[in-house]
Design a protein around this motif. Structure first.
Motif, mmCIF file in Angstrom:
data_model
loop_
_atom_site.group_PDB
_atom_site.id
_atom_site.type_symbol
_atom_site.label_atom_id
_atom_site.label_comp_id
_atom_site.label_asym_id
_atom_site.label_seq_id
_atom_site.Cartn_x
_atom_site.Cartn_y
_atom_site.Cartn_z
ATOM 1 N N ARG A 46 0.840 -1.194 0.000
ATOM 2 C CA ARG A 46 0.000 0.000 0.000
ATOM 3 C C ARG A 46 0.875 1.243 0.000
ATOM 4 N NH1 ARG A 46 0.246 2.417 5.033
ATOM 5 N NH2 ARG A 46 0.824 1.053 6.735
ATOM 6 N N ASN A 47 0.287 2.384 -0.360
ATOM 7 C CA ASN A 47 0.978 3.659 -0.203
ATOM 8 C C ASN A 47 1.132 3.907 1.290
ATOM 9 O OD1 ASN A 47 0.757 3.944 -2.971
ATOM 10 N ND2 ASN A 47 -1.034 5.277 -2.846
ATOM 11 N N ILE A 63 5.248 10.622 0.884
ATOM 12 C CA ILE A 63 4.574 9.350 0.578
ATOM 13 C C ILE A 63 5.574 8.394 -0.062
ATOM 14 C CG2 ILE A 63 2.829 8.250 -0.917
ATOM 15 C CD1 ILE A 63 1.436 9.771 1.174
ATOM 16 N N TRP A 65 5.091 5.259 -2.457
ATOM 17 C CA TRP A 65 4.047 4.588 -3.238
ATOM 18 C C TRP A 65 4.174 3.079 -3.119
ATOM 19 C CZ3 TRP A 65 0.671 8.047 -3.838
ATOM 20 C CH2 TRP A 65 0.992 9.348 -4.206
ATOM 21 N N ASN A 69 10.244 -0.925 -3.615
ATOM 22 C CA ASN A 69 10.951 0.223 -3.047
ATOM 23 C C ASN A 69 12.224 -0.238 -2.360
ATOM 24 O OD1 ASN A 69 8.976 2.568 -3.327
ATOM 25 N ND2 ASN A 69 7.673 1.003 -2.400
ATOM 26 N N ASP A 96 11.734 8.689 0.386
ATOM 27 C CA ASP A 96 10.368 8.566 -0.136
ATOM 28 C C ASP A 96 10.236 9.103 -1.557
ATOM 29 O OD1 ASP A 96 9.892 11.360 -0.033
ATOM 30 O OD2 ASP A 96 9.000 11.235 1.961
ATOM 31 N N ASP A 97 9.050 8.995 -2.097
ATOM 32 C CA ASP A 97 8.789 9.399 -3.477
ATOM 33 C C ASP A 97 8.575 10.894 -3.645
ATOM 34 O OD1 ASP A 97 8.991 6.858 -4.829
ATOM 35 O OD2 ASP A 97 7.225 6.282 -3.711
#
Length: 125
Positions: A46-47, A63, A65, A69, A96-97
């Motif tokens: 999940r995000n 966030i 995503w 990752n 993070d993104d």
């Protein structure tokens, strides 16, 4: 993960920073985690919000995503519960993104591991 270029490792999308040589995907084992250049790659289901610390009371930074990752390590922190009923005190350090570096994501977002268990294969910080 800023200005990243997509690559495929073990059939999953991986983000690789420009100018960094990509590993030959045929040489990478199909596993829940893969280590490439000091980063451990895992799937998140999940995000997830990233936080300044291992505590939801620290500022949210951005966030991460859902998907494949990279993470650096893990450490225990505040107990975190998500809407799906997952619970954990383990947090993983990543970028993070949104471009925030060395932020923390709850282990409840990982596709591996169980409630109140460390993320298997990710070293402790």
């Amino acid at each position: 993960m800023i200005a990243a270029v997509g690559a495929t490792v073990a059939g999953a999308a991986v983000l690789v920073a420009p100018g960094i040589a990509q590993a030959d995907s045929s040489a990478v084992p199909a596993a829940s985690q893969v280590k490439i250049q000091g980063k451990y790659y895992f799937n998140t289901w999940r995000n997830a919000y990233s936080y300044e610390g291992r505590n939801v009371n620290t500022p949210k930074k951005g966030i991460l995503w859902a998907g494949r990752n990279y993470f650096y390590c893990q450490a225990q922190g505040q107990d975190h519960h998500d809407d799906a009923g997952n619970k954990n005190t383990w947090w993983a350090k990543t970028d993070d993104d949104n471009g925030n570096r060395n932020v923390w994501v709850s282990a409840t977002a990982f596709s591996v591991g169980g409630n109140y268990e460390p993320i298997p294969g990710l070293p402790k910080c």
